[in-house]
Motif scaffolding. Sequence first.
Motif, PDB file in Angstrom:
ATOM      1  N   ARG A 135      43.635  31.991  38.320  1.00  0.00           N
ATOM      2  CA  ARG A 135      42.740  32.819  37.174  1.00  0.00           C
ATOM      3  C   ARG A 135      41.634  33.597  37.734  1.00  0.00           C
ATOM      4  NH1 ARG A 135      38.545  30.563  34.584  1.00  0.00           N
ATOM      5  NH2 ARG A 135      38.260  28.611  35.868  1.00  0.00           N
ATOM      6  N   ASP A 156      42.286  37.637  37.645  1.00  0.00           N
ATOM      7  CA  ASP A 156      42.097  38.419  36.523  1.00  0.00           C
ATOM      8  C   ASP A 156      40.980  38.147  35.604  1.00  0.00           C
ATOM      9  OD1 ASP A 156      44.610  38.791  36.131  1.00  0.00           O
ATOM     10  OD2 ASP A 156      45.737  37.387  35.299  1.00  0.00           O
ATOM     11  N   THR A 157      40.026  37.115  36.602  1.00  0.00           N
ATOM     12  CA  THR A 157      39.254  37.146  36.599  1.00  0.00           C
ATOM     13  C   THR A 157      37.733  37.729  37.002  1.00  0.00           C
ATOM     14  OG1 THR A 157      39.031  34.558  35.200  1.00  0.00           O
ATOM     15  CG2 THR A 157      37.105  35.175  35.939  1.00  0.00           C
TER      16      THR A 157
END
Length: 426
Positions: A279, A282-283
């Motif tokens: 993640r 995207d985070t």
Amino acid sequence: MALRGTAAAGLAMVALATLSATASPARAQGRTITVAAHYTADQMRPLEACYREYERLNPGIRIVYQQSAIADFLQTVMTARLGGTSPDIYSVYAQWSGQMTEAGLLDVPPRPILDFIEENYVPSTVEGVRARGQVWGIPAEISTYMLVYNKALLRQAGYDAPPRTWDELREMAGKITRRNAQGNITTAGYAFGPTVANAVHPFFSLMLSQGVSPFQDGARGTNLARPEAEAVLSGMARLFTDGATSNAVQVRDFPSGTVGMAIIANWFKDTLRQGFGDRFADTVGVAPIPTAAADWRTFQYSFSWGVDARSRNKEAAWELLRWLNTPRAAGQRSCTGEMLVRMGGLTGNKADIAASASDLGDDFTRPYVEAIASGHTVAAPNLIRMTEIQQQLRNAIEKAWSGALTPAQALRQADREIAPLLADER
């Protein structure tokens, strides 16, 4: 990237690198060059491979690596000097350079090395290795600070972009923050602490973003009494009074996904990547320091490679360092650049930056590289008592955060306590 065209800078050095790597009978008979640094064996692997290559090209030269934890490094090298067992080459943390030069540990680089540095490194990184008016080594790893934010937490709070000013940051931080039934923060809008760097370096970054250095020219005094300094510390303290952070919330909590924003150095990337796993991209987002000023600035510190002033191998040590910091061929990274990029670090070497576009072009790293390359980063002066100065400032900042002193009172206290420490610079 602004320095993409500087790959040509490496071309002129290739022939020089080959020449430097050629054995000299006067130098190469049973000579051992000892290198001391804080890097682990795994981090040093690319450099160790280059050491073996250099030994092959220079029969009779042997290179030995000595590792010491960064927390103990300065004391270790000081003790080694007293015992007459100093290494030939040091990895010097900029904060130590004033103290090390005051103690006479570092050799002044010869003119060809100084010319090499001026020609091949981004100006802010050259300033980062200057102490007492003198450049003392070849710039190596550099770190700078940007606003790091959790995209998912911002989206949940209704925001699709990071804050552009500190007032916007306060607003976002308040909406991100969540508490449990006992009133304890479970998701923090912002994080500070727990180290000197997590308190002082963001403060320096925010001061610089207001166009004010923490120190007066020539280190005659501080600028802590300036209204810009009070405004910065007041803005930081309001995050505590707003309830958007607390002393229990720390930067190291960011990888758990429970922190919305923090001003963080680039070297934290690997920790974030390990924490967020798949993640991560995207985070985690990176943005400029939030300030109303259009021409923002941020804080930068660095490490450099220096040579011991009493080394019997000075000439050979400087030649080795130049070879390690020169690309082997056009479009390739230097040995030092290869090590730094592999471990997620940044370099101020123009040719290394140009050769690393794909490696340094991810969404996390690219803003840091662009900040360095475009001149948005500022190196703090490397003062003799810098360690003590930053500790005094940290104490004052934390008193303002806790409400024990107002920001103005805390900064006046810090100014009084730092003034005698600056006397050594005059």
